[in-house]
Design a protein around this motif. Structure first.
Motif, PDB file in Angstrom:
ATOM      1  N   ARG A  66       0.841  -1.198   0.000  1.00 18.24           N
ATOM      2  CA  ARG A  66       0.000   0.000   0.000  1.00 18.24           C
ATOM      3  C   ARG A  66       0.880   1.254   0.000  1.00 18.24           C
ATOM      4  NH1 ARG A  66      -3.399   2.778  -1.867  1.00 18.24           N
ATOM      5  NH2 ARG A  66      -4.789   1.027  -1.894  1.00 18.24           N
ATOM      6  N   GLN A  67       1.946   1.245   0.781  1.00 21.95           N
ATOM      7  CA  GLN A  67       2.864   2.390   0.807  1.00 21.95           C
ATOM      8  C   GLN A  67       3.528   2.587  -0.553  1.00 21.95           C
ATOM      9  OE1 GLN A  67       5.351   1.339   4.190  1.00 21.95           O
ATOM     10  NE2 GLN A  67       4.379   2.957   5.402  1.00 21.95           N
ATOM     11  N   GLY A  68       3.906   1.482  -1.182  1.00 24.04           N
ATOM     12  CA  GLY A  68       4.506   1.570  -2.509  1.00 24.04           C
ATOM     13  C   GLY A  68       3.526   2.116  -3.537  1.00 24.04           C
ATOM     14  N   ASP A  70       0.903   4.054  -2.898  1.00 26.41           N
ATOM     15  CA  ASP A  70       0.689   5.469  -2.586  1.00 26.41           C
ATOM     16  C   ASP A  70       1.843   6.336  -3.082  1.00 26.41           C
ATOM     17  OD1 ASP A  70      -1.713   4.803  -1.406  1.00 26.41           O
ATOM     18  OD2 ASP A  70      -0.953   4.941   0.655  1.00 26.41           O
ATOM     19  N   HIS A  71       3.062   5.834  -2.921  1.00 24.10           N
ATOM     20  CA  HIS A  71       4.243   6.587  -3.376  1.00 24.10           C
ATOM     21  C   HIS A  71       4.224   6.734  -4.904  1.00 24.10           C
ATOM     22  CE1 HIS A  71       8.317   8.106  -3.496  1.00 24.10           C
ATOM     23  NE2 HIS A  71       8.581   7.197  -4.420  1.00 24.10           N
ATOM     24  N   LEU A  72       3.922   5.653  -5.610  1.00 25.53           N
ATOM     25  CA  LEU A  72       3.885   5.686  -7.065  1.00 25.53           C
ATOM     26  C   LEU A  72       2.785   6.622  -7.568  1.00 25.53           C
ATOM     27  CD1 LEU A  72       5.004   4.659  -9.728  1.00 25.53           C
ATOM     28  CD2 LEU A  72       3.465   2.691  -9.531  1.00 25.53           C
ATOM     29  N   GLN A  74       1.485   9.160  -5.977  1.00 26.02           N
ATOM     30  CA  GLN A  74       1.915  10.522  -5.678  1.00 26.02           C
ATOM     31  C   GLN A  74       2.915  11.021  -6.714  1.00 26.02           C
ATOM     32  OE1 GLN A  74       0.544  12.485  -3.470  1.00 26.02           O
ATOM     33  NE2 GLN A  74       1.844  14.162  -4.095  1.00 26.02           N
ATOM     34  N   GLN A  75       3.828  10.159  -7.132  1.00 25.48           N
ATOM     35  CA  GLN A  75       4.812  10.534  -8.148  1.00 25.48           C
ATOM     36  C   GLN A  75       4.131  10.813  -9.486  1.00 25.48           C
ATOM     37  OE1 GLN A  75       8.209  10.972  -7.527  1.00 25.48           O
ATOM     38  NE2 GLN A  75       8.033  11.986  -9.500  1.00 25.48           N
ATOM     39  N   TRP A  76       3.157   9.988  -9.849  1.00 26.54           N
ATOM     40  CA  TRP A  76       2.421  10.205 -11.097  1.00 26.54           C
ATOM     41  C   TRP A  76       1.651  11.517 -11.053  1.00 26.54           C
ATOM     42  CZ3 TRP A  76       0.194   4.583 -11.536  1.00 26.54           C
ATOM     43  CH2 TRP A  76       1.168   3.738 -12.092  1.00 26.54           C
ATOM     44  N   LYS A  77       1.083  11.836  -9.900  1.00 27.50           N
ATOM     45  CA  LYS A  77       0.384  13.119  -9.754  1.00 27.50           C
ATOM     46  C   LYS A  77       1.364  14.272  -9.881  1.00 27.50           C
ATOM     47  CE  LYS A  77      -2.490  13.393  -6.264  1.00 27.50           C
ATOM     48  NZ  LYS A  77      -3.130  13.140  -4.960  1.00 27.50           N
ATOM     49  N   GLN A  78       2.500  14.152  -9.240  1.00 29.43           N
ATOM     50  CA  GLN A  78       3.531  15.185  -9.288  1.00 29.43           C
ATOM     51  C   GLN A  78       4.062  15.381 -10.713  1.00 29.43           C
ATOM     52  OE1 GLN A  78       6.756  14.204  -6.641  1.00 29.43           O
ATOM     53  NE2 GLN A  78       6.955  16.322  -5.993  1.00 29.43           N
TER      54      GLN A  78
END
Length: 96
Positions: A66-68, A70-72, A74-78
């Motif tokens: 789940r953390q991975g 969420d991180h991915l 977030q990166q795609w949004k950024q």
């Protein structure tokens, strides 16, 4: 709710997902897990429940997965690949 940004084109097959950012001309090829994350967002607007689907069959920790995810995401949004249509952009009011 998330969705691919308007300038993003994507397609998937049994090998993964290919993403084209029409603004930059950059292509990205996603492997199996990242492809499942992208397809979940494209189809449902969310990744709810996906961590368990990815983790349990392979014996991985759902919390870590789940953390991975969420991180991915977030990166795609950024990077501008994903957008949240329910989140209105902040309006700028100009004085005259």
């Amino acid at each position: 709710m998330l969705m691919p940004a308007a300038h993003i084109h994507h397609t998937a097959d049994e090998h993964g997902t290919v993403i084209l950012d029409a603004r930059t001309g950059k292509w990205s090829l996603l492997g199996p897990d990242a492809s499942r994350i992208w397809q979940a967002i494209a189809a449902n607007g969310t990744t709810d429940g996906l961590a368990d689907q990815l983790a349990i069959p392979t014996g991985r920790d759902p919390h870590a997965v789940r953390q991975g995810i969420d991180h991915l995401v977030q990166q795609w949004k950024q990077d501008g690949l994903l957008t949240d249509p329910t989140h209105a952009p902040r309006r700028r009011w100009w004085r005259q």
